[in-house]
Motif scaffolding. Structure first.
Motif, short mmCIF file in Angstrom:
data_model
loop_
_atom_site.label_atom_id
_atom_site.label_comp_id
_atom_site.label_asym_id
_atom_site.label_seq_id
_atom_site.Cartn_x
_atom_site.Cartn_y
_atom_site.Cartn_z
N THR A 268 16.25 50.12 -27.68
CA THR A 268 15.68 49.88 -26.36
C THR A 268 16.34 48.63 -25.76
O THR A 268 16.34 47.57 -26.39
CB THR A 268 14.16 49.67 -26.44
OG1 THR A 268 13.57 50.82 -27.01
CG2 THR A 268 13.56 49.43 -25.06
N GLU B 264 17.37 46.31 -19.85
CA GLU B 264 17.65 46.83 -18.52
C GLU B 264 17.96 48.33 -18.59
O GLU B 264 18.63 48.79 -19.52
CB GLU B 264 18.83 46.09 -17.88
CG GLU B 264 18.59 44.61 -17.68
CD GLU B 264 19.78 43.91 -17.04
OE1 GLU B 264 20.77 44.62 -16.76
OE2 GLU B 264 19.73 42.70 -16.83
N GLU B 265 17.48 49.05 -17.59
CA GLU B 265 17.69 50.51 -17.55
C GLU B 265 19.17 50.84 -17.39
O GLU B 265 19.65 51.82 -17.96
CB GLU B 265 16.90 51.13 -16.39
CG GLU B 265 15.40 51.07 -16.57
CD GLU B 265 14.68 51.76 -15.43
OE1 GLU B 265 15.36 52.49 -14.65
OE2 GLU B 265 13.45 51.59 -15.30
N GLU C 198 21.66 53.71 -19.20
CA GLU C 198 22.39 54.72 -18.44
C GLU C 198 23.88 54.68 -18.77
O GLU C 198 24.53 55.73 -18.89
CB GLU C 198 22.16 54.50 -16.95
CG GLU C 198 20.72 54.74 -16.52
CD GLU C 198 20.48 54.35 -15.07
OE1 GLU C 198 21.46 53.86 -14.44
OE2 GLU C 198 19.36 54.54 -14.57
N SER D 111 13.07 55.22 -19.97
CA SER D 111 14.33 55.01 -19.26
C SER D 111 15.20 53.94 -19.90
O SER D 111 16.41 53.86 -19.59
CB SER D 111 14.04 54.63 -17.80
OG SER D 111 13.22 53.47 -17.75
N ARG D 112 14.63 53.12 -20.79
CA ARG D 112 15.43 52.05 -21.39
C ARG D 112 15.75 52.30 -22.86
O ARG D 112 16.34 51.45 -23.52
CB ARG D 112 14.68 50.71 -21.25
CG ARG D 112 14.45 50.30 -19.80
CD ARG D 112 13.81 48.92 -19.67
NE ARG D 112 12.46 48.89 -20.21
CZ ARG D 112 12.08 48.14 -21.25
NH1 ARG D 112 12.96 47.38 -21.87
NH2 ARG D 112 10.82 48.15 -21.65
#
Length: 375
Positions: free
Chosen positions: A170, A173-174, A178, A315-316
């Motif tokens: 994890t 920052e997202e 990505e 998302s992370r």
């Protein structure tokens, strides 16, 4: 010729004539008889001809009727055959429809079983300390005088089963997650060796959240193991009398229900406190001709409310697969963390990482803000 000679001759002639006449008469009688017989035969022939024509007409009628019946039979046979073919086709169609419906039903059952397994929650509610806040108003107290009410909110945390050779990482920052997910593979250096790790997007199963509303009666209890040693009415009277005796731990009874088939029932007391004491004891000795020990249980009702399902993807967090056991668990996890912290590897600050070695597995639980905890 003399007269003496003529007399014998005439006598002979008369005799011959008489014989001839008799013979003629005989032939006449025979002819009459033959004519009579001929007439009879002609009459019989005419009758026979009539009968013959009648029989021929009947035969012709029978033949025509047979042809008609045969034609009708053939037509009926064709109709029956057509109807049979139509029924066979309909039967085949129904069998196909039945087979398709059975397959759909099985799929629905499998889906239902899967959903039931997915949303089935078995958990022990921990003991909680209760803090006194305020006294109930009189109207509120009257409403809940007979019941203890409680509400539990159950929230299922999303989870993911992490298998051997996998890791969850994890980032803070997202955008870092990505960037990692855009890579087909990541080459991680482990001392003198390298291994290719493949990043995967994480997908979580749906989770549920709901409220359980429980109402426990303060005046009523359930009981069981009451064998029908007496007729039902007498058994009910004996039980009511036993529960009304303070010496046995009972009190004044408002109503008692007893079911002979199951040997169970419920009893409602006029005042509170009696039911609570009986539930704490768990047993009650009743007089049913002889002493019978009953199991006493609380009487409660519960409702499931505000049932909600939700799903999402962290998302992370990134799933790493294909990790080889090139070193021990802690060192390998450190190398992974160092690799994915470097911006040159499209990484960033790591908030949490967990690696599971081969042969082991671990369940990771996710909170609503996206931070994970493992068990």
């Amino acid at each position: 010729m003399s007269d003496a000679d003529e007399t014998p001759v005439m006598g002979e002639l008369r005799a011959d004539a008489s014989d001839a006449a008799a013979e003629i008469q005989k032939y006449k009688d025979l002819m009459e008889s033959a004519d009579t017989e001929r007439s009879r035969l002609l009459l019989e022939k005419a009758e026979a001809e009539t009968e013959k024509r009648k029989a021929e007409a009947e035969l012709q009628g029978f033949m025509e009727s047979e042809d008609t019946i045969s034609d009708q039979f053939n037509r009926d046979l064709l109709e029956v055959q057509k109807e049979k073919k139509s029924l066979d086709r309909a039967n085949q169609d129904l069998k196909r429809d039945l087979h398709d419906l059975q397959k759909k039903l099985q799929l629905k059952r499998d889906e239902s079983d899967s959903l039931q397994r997915k949303f089935k929650i078995e958990a022990r509610i921990p003991v909680q300390t209760v803090k006194f806040v305020r006294a109930l108003e009189r109207e509120e107290a009257e409403e809940v005088d007979d019941q203890v009410q409680s509400v539990f909110t159950v929230t299922q945390r999303p989870s993911f089963l992490l298998k051997g050779g996998q890791a969850l990482i994890t980032f803070e920052e997202e955008k870092v997650a990505e960037q990692i997910l855009r890579l087909a593979k990541c080459s991680v250096a482990c001392d003198r060796a390298k291994m290719d790790v493949k990043p995967y997007a994480l997908s979580l199963d749906p989770s549920v959240k709901f409220e359980v509303h429980i109402q426990v009666s303060k005046k009523s209890v359930r009981f069981c193991n009451a064998p029908p040693t007496l007729p039902e009415e007498r058994m009910r009277d004996r039980l009511e009398l036993s529960f009304s005796r303070a010496s046995r731990g009972g009190g004044e009874v408002e109503k008692l229900e007893y079911h002979k088939d199951t040997g169970s029932g419920r009893v409602t007391f006029l005042s509170t406190g009696v039911a609570e004491n009986l539930v704490h004891r768990g047993k009650f000795c009743a007089d049913a001709g002889s002493d019978v020990v009953l199991d006493v249980l609380p009487l409660y009702e519960y409702q499931l409310r505000k049932f909600q399902t939700y799903s999402g993807a962290p998302s992370r967090t990134v799933l790493l697969g294909g990790i080889q056991a090139l070193m021990d668990e802690e060192d390998l996890q450190d190398h992974l963390e160092i690799h994915f912290q470097k911006p040159s590897n499209y990484g960033g600050e790591v908030e949490n990482i967990k690696y599971v070695p081969d042969g082991a597995q671990l369940t990771a639980f996710f909170s609503e803000d996206g931070k994970e905890k493992e068990e």
